[in-house]
Each structure stands twice: as C-alpha cells, then as structure tokens.
Design an enzyme around this catalytic site. Sequence first.
Site, PDB file in Angstrom:
ATOM      1  N   ASP A   1      -4.800   0.260  -1.508  1.00  0.00           N
ATOM      2  CA  ASP A   1      -5.166  -1.052  -0.965  1.00  0.00           C
ATOM      3  C   ASP A   1      -5.165  -2.114  -2.062  1.00  0.00           C
ATOM      4  O   ASP A   1      -4.599  -3.196  -1.894  1.00  0.00           O
ATOM      5  CB  ASP A   1      -6.555  -1.002  -0.310  1.00  0.00           C
ATOM      6  CG  ASP A   1      -6.530  -0.328   1.057  1.00  0.00           C
ATOM      7  OD1 ASP A   1      -5.433  -0.187   1.641  1.00  0.00           O
ATOM      8  OD2 ASP A   1      -7.618   0.034   1.552  1.00  0.00           O
TER       9      ASP A   1
ATOM     10  N   ARG B   1     -12.692  -1.478   3.329  1.00  0.00           N
ATOM     11  CA  ARG B   1     -11.280  -1.725   3.024  1.00  0.00           C
ATOM     12  C   ARG B   1     -11.016  -3.230   3.017  1.00  0.00           C
ATOM     13  O   ARG B   1     -10.187  -3.716   2.251  1.00  0.00           O
ATOM     14  CB  ARG B   1     -10.368  -1.069   4.069  1.00  0.00           C
ATOM     15  CG  ARG B   1     -10.376   0.421   4.005  1.00  0.00           C
ATOM     16  CD  ARG B   1      -9.284   1.015   4.876  1.00  0.00           C
ATOM     17  NE  ARG B   1      -7.988   1.008   4.208  1.00  0.00           N
ATOM     18  CZ  ARG B   1      -6.908   1.586   4.697  1.00  0.00           C
ATOM     19  NH1 ARG B   1      -6.966   2.187   5.877  1.00  0.00           N
ATOM     20  NH2 ARG B   1      -5.770   1.566   4.044  1.00  0.00           N
TER      21      ARG B   1
ATOM     22  N   GLU C   1      -6.581   6.121  -1.367  1.00  0.00           N
ATOM     23  CA  GLU C   1      -6.354   5.056  -0.391  1.00  0.00           C
ATOM     24  C   GLU C   1      -6.883   3.712  -0.905  1.00  0.00           C
ATOM     25  O   GLU C   1      -6.298   2.663  -0.634  1.00  0.00           O
ATOM     26  CB  GLU C   1      -7.006   5.414   0.946  1.00  0.00           C
ATOM     27  CG  GLU C   1      -6.380   6.636   1.625  1.00  0.00           C
ATOM     28  CD  GLU C   1      -4.879   6.463   1.887  1.00  0.00           C
ATOM     29  OE1 GLU C   1      -4.459   5.313   2.125  1.00  0.00           O
ATOM     30  OE2 GLU C   1      -4.148   7.450   1.834  1.00  0.00           O
TER      31      GLU C   1
ATOM     32  N   HIS D   1      -9.639   7.576   4.030  1.00  0.00           N
ATOM     33  CA  HIS D   1      -9.639   6.117   4.081  1.00  0.00           C
ATOM     34  C   HIS D   1     -11.079   5.624   4.139  1.00  0.00           C
ATOM     35  O   HIS D   1     -11.877   6.143   4.916  1.00  0.00           O
ATOM     36  CB  HIS D   1      -8.893   5.603   5.309  1.00  0.00           C
ATOM     37  CG  HIS D   1      -7.457   6.033   5.365  1.00  0.00           C
ATOM     38  ND1 HIS D   1      -7.084   7.239   5.919  1.00  0.00           N
ATOM     39  CD2 HIS D   1      -6.332   5.444   4.925  1.00  0.00           C
ATOM     40  CE1 HIS D   1      -5.760   7.352   5.809  1.00  0.00           C
ATOM     41  NE2 HIS D   1      -5.288   6.287   5.209  1.00  0.00           N
TER      42      HIS D   1
ATOM     43  N   HIS E   1       0.842  -1.201   0.000  1.00  0.00           N
ATOM     44  CA  HIS E   1       0.000   0.000   0.000  1.00  0.00           C
ATOM     45  C   HIS E   1       0.880   1.254   0.000  1.00  0.00           C
ATOM     46  O   HIS E   1       0.685   2.158  -0.823  1.00  0.00           O
ATOM     47  CB  HIS E   1      -0.909  -0.046   1.243  1.00  0.00           C
ATOM     48  CG  HIS E   1      -1.710   1.179   1.503  1.00  0.00           C
ATOM     49  ND1 HIS E   1      -3.091   1.210   1.403  1.00  0.00           N
ATOM     50  CD2 HIS E   1      -1.362   2.438   1.876  1.00  0.00           C
ATOM     51  CE1 HIS E   1      -3.533   2.415   1.695  1.00  0.00           C
ATOM     52  NE2 HIS E   1      -2.505   3.184   2.001  1.00  0.00           N
ATOM     53  N   GLU E   2       1.857   1.281   0.906  1.00  0.00           N
ATOM     54  CA  GLU E   2       2.703   2.480   1.009  1.00  0.00           C
ATOM     55  C   GLU E   2       3.595   2.632  -0.224  1.00  0.00           C
ATOM     56  O   GLU E   2       3.833   3.753  -0.686  1.00  0.00           O
ATOM     57  CB  GLU E   2       3.552   2.456   2.285  1.00  0.00           C
ATOM     58  CG  GLU E   2       2.749   2.381   3.596  1.00  0.00           C
ATOM     59  CD  GLU E   2       1.703   3.480   3.756  1.00  0.00           C
ATOM     60  OE1 GLU E   2       1.776   4.503   3.055  1.00  0.00           O
ATOM     61  OE2 GLU E   2       0.772   3.293   4.567  1.00  0.00           O
TER      62      GLU E   2
ATOM     63  N   HIS F   1       1.646   4.241  -3.144  1.00  0.00           N
ATOM     64  CA  HIS F   1       1.401   5.685  -3.027  1.00  0.00           C
ATOM     65  C   HIS F   1       2.464   6.494  -3.787  1.00  0.00           C
ATOM     66  O   HIS F   1       2.203   7.602  -4.242  1.00  0.00           O
ATOM     67  CB  HIS F   1       1.403   6.125  -1.556  1.00  0.00           C
ATOM     68  CG  HIS F   1       0.060   6.016  -0.888  1.00  0.00           C
ATOM     69  ND1 HIS F   1      -1.107   6.434  -1.484  1.00  0.00           N
ATOM     70  CD2 HIS F   1      -0.290   5.565   0.344  1.00  0.00           C
ATOM     71  CE1 HIS F   1      -2.120   6.216  -0.656  1.00  0.00           C
ATOM     72  NE2 HIS F   1      -1.657   5.689   0.457  1.00  0.00           N
TER      73      HIS F   1
HETATM   74 ZN   LIG Z   1      -2.450   5.204   2.310  1.00  0.00          ZN
END
Ligand SMILES: [Zn+2]
Length: 263
Positions: free
Chosen positions: A166, A231, A162, A225, A101-102, A105
């Site tokens: 995911d 999620r 976000e 989020h 996920h990070e 980004h």
């Molecule tokens: Zn994030």
Amino acid sequence: MEVKIGYPNQWRDYSMLSVDRESYLGNTLNANRFEFRRNLAKLGKPIDRSEWGMTPPTVNAYNNSSMNEIVFPAGIMQPPFYDPNADDAVNYGGMGAVIGHEITHGFDDHGSKFDAQGNLKDWWRPEDLKNFQARAACVSDQFDGYVVDGDLHENGKLVLGESIADLGGLTIAYAAYEKSLAGKPRPPYKDGFTPEQRFFLGWTQVWGANERIEYARLMANTNPHPLPRFRGNGPLSNMAEFRKAFGCKKGEPMVREQTCKIW
Ligand SMILES: [Zn+2]
C-alpha cells in the site's frame, strides 16, 4: 512484468459442468470435481500464461509471482477504484495506487524470490534483503500499534507485505500523477480540494467500509490485509506528500513521529 486487464482473451469452457436446481451440495461437488479435473489435465503440458486466477466481475486484483504478472479484472475497474468521469487525481489515488500496490509485490520479500520468468530464483543480494528488512520493521511496528478492539491490535508481521505494498503503491502512483501533470496547466480546485488532496481522497474513498466487531477481530487475527480503516489512513501518515497536501503539522494524528519509507 505481464499486465492483464479486464477479462481473458479466451473464455473458459464450462459446457462439461452441469448445474441444476435439485441440490446445492450436488452443484458444489460437481463444480469442485470440474475444477479438480481441469487442474489435473494441466499435468505434463506447458504452462498456460494466458490463464486468469480471478473471474472478470471480481472486485480485486493480484500479482502472481510464478507468472510474473499483475492482473486487474473488469470488476475493479469501476468506482470507487476507477471512474472514467472522475478527474485524474482521484483515479491515480484509487486505481493508480492499486496498480502500484500489485507492482511492488514483485519487488518485496516475496517477489524477490521469483525471477523475471516466474521461476523460484532469488535475485536479491544479501544486503538488499537486510536493507529491506530494516525498513520493513518500521511498517511492522506501525501496524502493531493500531487497536482493533479492546486489547486486540493489528498484527504487524501478519499484515506487513500488504502494508508495504500500500505504501509503495501510493508512493509510485503519486509520482506517476505528478509526472502526468508535467508541462501542463495546473488542474483547478474541485469541490474545494486541490488536485493533491483529491489524490489522497481517491485512496481513502476506496477504503470506506463498515464491519461488525466479530468480523474485524477475525480479520485482524487471520487476514494478511489490514482492516480498511488502517489501510486508508496508515500509509498516508508516512507520506510527506500527504502532510504537504493537507498542511498537517508535527504532532497531529496523521503525522507519524517516525515515518516509514520503503521505496
Ligand atoms: Zn497485495
């Protein structure tokens, strides 16, 4: 991309911050003043790339575009995200997907505006952006469809970045898990689940949560989020890997008619 895990190499010096039992307001003002001065003191100095934006016990993670780094405090490196005693499938589905996920980004509409050194410099061609936006629209529509309460839905545009992270994070974590198995004997069933099923259960265990309806409404209106329940299930309903793992058929709730794929 720089990776920071656990805690900073050097502890921050709090000796000039006074905290006492006299006044909560006084302590808050002191802490704010301390932090403000600490930030002011950076003026004119070179950037400190060792600085952390979260404390070690924080259960969270971040991607800081202006330093081109991903950061995972010690707090998130524990169950349900990461358990040294759990099997790899569960950890790849939990912490692995958070790391993914990070990473993603750094490659989305936000990360594309920062170069490898973290300078504000767009590195995408116009057609990259166009392709990204066309694929992103699918995810935005998906989350617009989720009902939070009554006539309140998730706001697809608000939660877009976000939700893409995911989906992208799960996709690369799953690929990484498969790669880790290559050339090895297939891991056995555990608690009646295949390794692939355990990967996805690892992800959804992270999002087991409960909130009051007022808080859910506040989140849906203001937080980029999506709510934990969306999620958990949202990105999985786009993934062929999930359908295969659980033998889901077309028309079933966890199989979207139009699946979204970004990366
Ligand atoms: Zn994030």
